[in-house]
Scaffold this active site. Structure first.
Site: not given
Ligand code: NBP
Length: 489
Positions: A132, A187, A190-191, A194
């Site tokens: 988070s 988690k 948590h959300n 939130e």
């Molecule tokens: P995204 O959720 O936007 O996903 C993009 C990434 O996934 C890129 O690296 C993309 O590769 C890869 N990808 C996809 Br789409 N399909 C794929 C596949 N079939 N095989 C391999 N790679 C694949 O990225 P993010 O916003 O950085 O979030 C990452 C994770 O973290 C998610 O699960 C999200 O829910 C979570 N998250 C958490 C928070 C938080 O506050 N904790 C915030 C934001 C996100 P590419 O570059 O080749 O398209």
């Protein structure tokens, strides 16, 4: 040169997490992304940052796996769902028994339980972990909620402790939450919390503005002052920041230019769905999810404004007399409602632990939320203390500190819910929290009538207050009461 840790998925979250890992002494970080351009970009922009071994950029998944030292440890930060399954499959084909696959994405904990089972059968360790704090957290220190096996935690623990946020008392915000999906479950809750917290703050804002007549500038001051008291939290702090923002184009407060239709990404909904399944009344979270949904129904909002409000017979609320103490009352209502929302959230965690066989330490969970995550707040120290004093609290409201807080705020809480209703300003979070409290505090509830109704139409039977056993009344016969076996309906 081999890497002790790897990151797959280098979008916002993954690249920041990789940079965080590389900034810690002793780490060499292998990085891989499906589209190599992202990997190149990370190296180009941040390749000189690492303090120790640096990044090992892999162009293919085979190179990535080959660059990891044993036990191989890879953190997946890709899109939840299909993307995560695809990467897990690629790694699982190449990893060997004892290696560790960590999913740091926002996975549904049911998926995590399934994935852990499937990979365990292959001798691999799978750790679903909640992370988070958004991109800022990923880079500077998130709150980390890992599940998975104790064996995996032994390898992973020191690495995660080194990158986690640090609580005010110096403790890193990570703990081994529990086995398989426990981390992603926690988690999720948590959300959900939130969502509830944000809704309650929004209701406070709305009442202060629409009923209390405060200007946006005054509200900035009020929220800043609240942030110096027992409401101190990241969400209160950013509320003041958001309210202080002026729109460059119109000169209006930005909050008046932003469309009032709130979206959600799903974890709040998961929380409510799972709570309903487990029979846990997370009404604070539920109302928050529903309030966002109502806000996003412009056609229905317009229809009611057009049809009902125009009726001559309608009685639009007379603005009630606002007490001198209004802002303080709102603060008290917010605090009491927040206590209820957290009490309900922790109830859900307890229920999840029972259902899925996790041994969870509630105090430890409150502890790792004290920094790095969105709900970070002083308040969490109180929850830590509450469970330290009595790990078996029936509800957080039983703890003397929270019991005092609610008792002290109760009169103001009732005034505010009354004023909100009289003013026509929706306060579903405040009022449902009060209703929940009143339900728990009532010696008798009308559930007895509901049991009577259920027995009438479905022979569902009931229990008596004065005798053991299961009873049914012959409603269509002579209304005689008979002792019976529990109904299977
Ligand atoms: P995204 O959720 O936007 O996903 C993009 C990434 O996934 C890129 O690296 C993309 O590769 C890869 N990808 C996809 Br789409 N399909 C794929 C596949 N079939 N095989 C391999 N790679 C694949 O990225 P993010 O916003 O950085 O979030 C990452 C994770 O973290 C998610 O699960 C999200 O829910 C979570 N998250 C958490 C928070 C938080 O506050 N904790 C915030 C934001 C996100 P590419 O570059 O080749 O398209």
């Amino acid at each position: 040169n081999q890497a002790n840790i790897g990151v797959v998925g280098l979008a916002v979250m993954g690249s920041n997490l990789a940079r965080n890992l590389a900034s810690r002494e002793g780490n060499t970080v292998a990085v891989y992304n499906r589209t190599y351009a992202r990997t190149e970009e990370l190296i180009k922009e941040h390749g000189t940052e690492p303090v120790s071994g640096g990044f090992l950029a892999a162009e293919t998944i085979d190179d990535f796996v080959a660059s990891l030292s044993r036990p191989r440890t890879a953190v997946i930060m890709v899109q939840a769902g299909g993307g995560t399954d695809a990467v897990i499959e690629q790694l699982a084909e190449r990893f060997e028994p004892g290696d560790i696959i960590v999913d740091g994405g926002n996975a549904n904990f049911h998926d995590t339980i399934r994935r852990e089972r499937e990979l365990r059968e292959k001798g691999l360790n799978f750790v679903g972990t909640g992370i988070s704090g958004g991109e800022e957290g990923a880079l500077r220190g998130p709150s980390i909620m890992p599940g998975g096996s104790a064996e995996a935690w032994e390898t992973l623990g020191p690495i995660l402790r080194s990158i986690a946020a640090i609580a005010p008392d110096g403790e890193p915000c990570v703990t081994h939450v529990g086995t398989d999906g426990a981390g992603h479950f926690v988690k999720m809750v948590h959300n959900g919390i939130e969502y509830a917290d944000m809704q309650l703050i929004a209701e406070a804002y709305d009442l202060l503005r629409r009923v209390g007549g405060h200007s946006v500038d005054e509200l900035v001051e009020i929220f800043r002052a609240w942030n110096d008291g027992d409401l101190q939290s990241y969400l209160i702090e950013i509320t003041a920041e958001v309210l202080s923002q002026t729109d460059a184009e119109t000169g209006k407060p930005l909050v008046d230019v932003i469309r009032d239709e709130a979206g959600s990404k799903g974890t709040g909904v998961w929380t409510v769905q799972n709570a309903v399944g487990l029979g846990i009344p997370v009404s604070g979270i539920g109302e928050a999810v529903f309030a966002r949904a109502v806000s996003s129904k412009p056609a229905q909002r317009a229809a009611v404004q057009r049809s009902v409000l125009g009726r001559a017979s309608g009685a639009r609320p007379e603005p009630p007399t606002v007490p001198e103490t209004f802002a303080d009352d709102v603060r008290a209502a917010l605090y009491a409602s927040k206590v209820v929302a957290y009490a309900q959230g922790f109830d859900l965690i307890v229920a999840g632990a029972t259902e899925y066989g996790w041994e969870l330490d509630l105090g430890a969970i409150a502890k790792i939320w004290r920094a790095g995550c969105i709900i970070r707040a002083q308040f969490l120290n109180r929850i830590v203390d509450a469970y330290a004093t009595n790990p078996d609290l029936a509800t957080l409201l039983e703890d003397p500190y929270f019991a005092d807080a609610v008792a002290e705020g109760e009169a103001a809480w009732r005034r505010i819910v009354g004023i909100a209703a009289a003013s026509g300003v929706p306060a579903p979070g405040f009022s449902s929290a009060l209703a929940y409290f009143d339900a728990l505090a009532s010696e008798r509830l009308p559930a007895s009538l509901i049991q009577g109704q259920r027995d009438f139409f479905g022979a569902h039977t009931y229990h008596r207050i004065d005798k053991d056993g299961v009873f049914h009344t012959l409603w269509s016969d002579d209304r005689r009461e008979i002792k019976t076996e529990p109904s299977t309906h």
